[in-house]
Write an enzyme that holds these catalytic residues in place. Structure first.
Site, mmCIF file in Angstrom:
data_model
loop_
_atom_site.group_PDB
_atom_site.id
_atom_site.type_symbol
_atom_site.label_atom_id
_atom_site.label_comp_id
_atom_site.label_asym_id
_atom_site.label_seq_id
_atom_site.Cartn_x
_atom_site.Cartn_y
_atom_site.Cartn_z
ATOM 1 N N CYS A 152 38.755 43.237 34.364
ATOM 2 C CA CYS A 152 39.745 42.638 35.296
ATOM 3 C C CYS A 152 40.746 43.590 35.559
ATOM 4 O O CYS A 152 41.750 43.786 34.818
ATOM 5 C CB CYS A 152 40.435 41.475 34.438
ATOM 6 N N CYS A 155 44.337 42.363 35.975
ATOM 7 C CA CYS A 155 45.057 42.019 34.580
ATOM 8 C C CYS A 155 45.610 43.507 34.003
ATOM 9 O O CYS A 155 46.575 43.626 33.610
ATOM 10 C CB CYS A 155 44.186 41.721 33.557
ATOM 11 N N ASP A 156 44.586 44.545 34.038
ATOM 12 C CA ASP A 156 44.922 45.759 33.498
ATOM 13 C C ASP A 156 45.043 46.814 34.123
ATOM 14 O O ASP A 156 45.105 48.002 33.531
ATOM 15 C CB ASP A 156 43.679 45.838 32.144
#
Ligand code: NDP
Length: 340
Positions: A152, A155-156
């Site tokens: 992701c 997300c990261d």
């Protein structure tokens, strides 16, 4: 009819007769499941929701959600899912931790086993089990998950400022992830196992036009290198067999998603990838009384808002179906004269 792979043993070992019969059980607690729960609760069906292995679903691992209508400034994924939960609970949805581990859909009420030990009976069932990112299946990929390996970018991605990053995959997700990662990484390598992308033309064009992105064709990732964090990838060219090492600090896997539908295999009709097949313009499937919503049946749109939309449809379909069932059950039998 019971499917060939059905093992009735766990059902025989549990006392289902003493389990009360629910009107609606919702399996899953992402946008589809919680929207279904909200609508079913507001229809006074007192839905019981089993939240599954990842309560809140995929959005729990997302940071900013900027494309969900109604949040003009964006919203954090976990915060949004808390709001979904609160709204469903407010109208009486019973949210419980638990994973549905077996089902017997051969007759109604349906039988479910939760966490391999709890018997549940329900007149109708809403499947909203979602999908999960697929991984390559390498041992070190798993070991370094969260330590440089991710599925992701949203997300990261921000953890990989000014380092080289690799993305594996050749579809739209891989292009989207790679483009997003160019905001952070110094260079982004897209590793694809063929010499042709699967991604849509517009996404390909965008990725190809981005100077920070370099494509590595006909190549597979054979290992993820690094002791405590990702330090590089071992690669192999599929055409020449040549092996090489690519030093990177982040590795994003973007090779598609798999629907979480294994527990329904054999019962519900699915396509070759395990997505449940629903009837046109509805959430009905091959078993009456089972309604399927969200990413468990949608491999095309896969958005929070579309999942919520089909969750709403599932609850409305279930409510109407239950009402029809009830009216059929309570209708006085027609005399031979009347039925002529
Ligand atoms: P796809 O199935 O479209 O693509 C998966 C990619 O991963 C393929 O290129 C495939 O290679 C590769 N792959 C699969 N398994 C492996 C493996 N074991 N090793 C190496 N490579 C592998 O999945 P996506 O998630 O990209 O997209 C899913 C759907 O969502 C599509 O319909 C897509 O259009 C849509 N989508 C749309 C977006 C948008 O419009 N903005 C954004 C994201 C997704 P190969 O090509 O050789 O099979």
């Amino acid at each position: 009819m019971k499917p060939e792979n059905f093992d009735g043993a766990p059902f025989e070992a549990l006392d289902f007769d003493s389990a009360s019969v629910h009107d609606v059980v919702v399996v899953g607690s992402g946008p589809a499941g919680l929207t279904a729960a909200l609508y079913a609760a507001r229809s006074n069906l007192k839905p019981l929701v089993f939240q599954g292995p990842e309560p809140g679903g995929q959005l729990i691992t997302t940071t900013d959600v900027e494309n969900y209508p109604g949040f003009p400034d964006g919203v954090l994924g976990p915060e949004m899912m808390q709001k979904f939960e609160a709204q469903a609970s407010r109208f009486g949805a019973d949210l419980q931790y638990g994973v549905v581990t077996s089902v017997d859909l051969s007759e109604r009420p349906f039988k479910l086993i939760v966490d391999e030990e709890k018997p549940i009976r329900t007149r109708s069932l809403i499947v909203a089990t979602g999908a999960s990112a697929r991984y390559l299946g390498l041992e070190n990929e798993k070991r370094l998950l969260g330590r440089g390996v991710s599925a992701c970018a949203t997300c990261d991605g921000a953890f990989f400022r000014d380092v080289d990053i690799a993305v594996v995959g050749g579809g739209d997700t891989a292009m989207e992830e790679a483009l997003f990662l160019t905001r952070f990484g110094s260079r982004v390598f897209v590793i694809h196992r063929r010499d042709e992308l699967r991604a849509s033309q517009i996404m390909q064009d965008r990725a190809r036009a981005n100077e920070k992105i370099t494509f590595i064709w006909n190549t597979v990732v054979t290992d993820v290198l690094g002791e405590n964090d990702v330090e590089g990838l071992a690669l192999e060219n599929r055409e020449t067999g040549e092996k090489s090492t690519l030093p990177v600090g982040g590795f994003f896997v973007a090779i598609g998603h798999s629907p979480n539908t294994d527990v329904f295999r054999g019962w519900l009709d699915m396509d070759e990838n395990g997505y449940v097949i629903t009837k046109a313009d509805s959430t009905h499937c091959n078993i009456e009384g089972v309604f399927v919503s969200g990413d468990a049946q949608d491999h095309v749109y896969r958005q929070a808002v579309t999942a919520a939309g089909t969750g709403c449809m599932a609850a409305i379909d279930a409510e109407r179906w239950l009402a029809e069932e009830e009216s059929r059950a309570t209708a006085p039998a027609l005399s031979a004269e009347e039925s002529r």
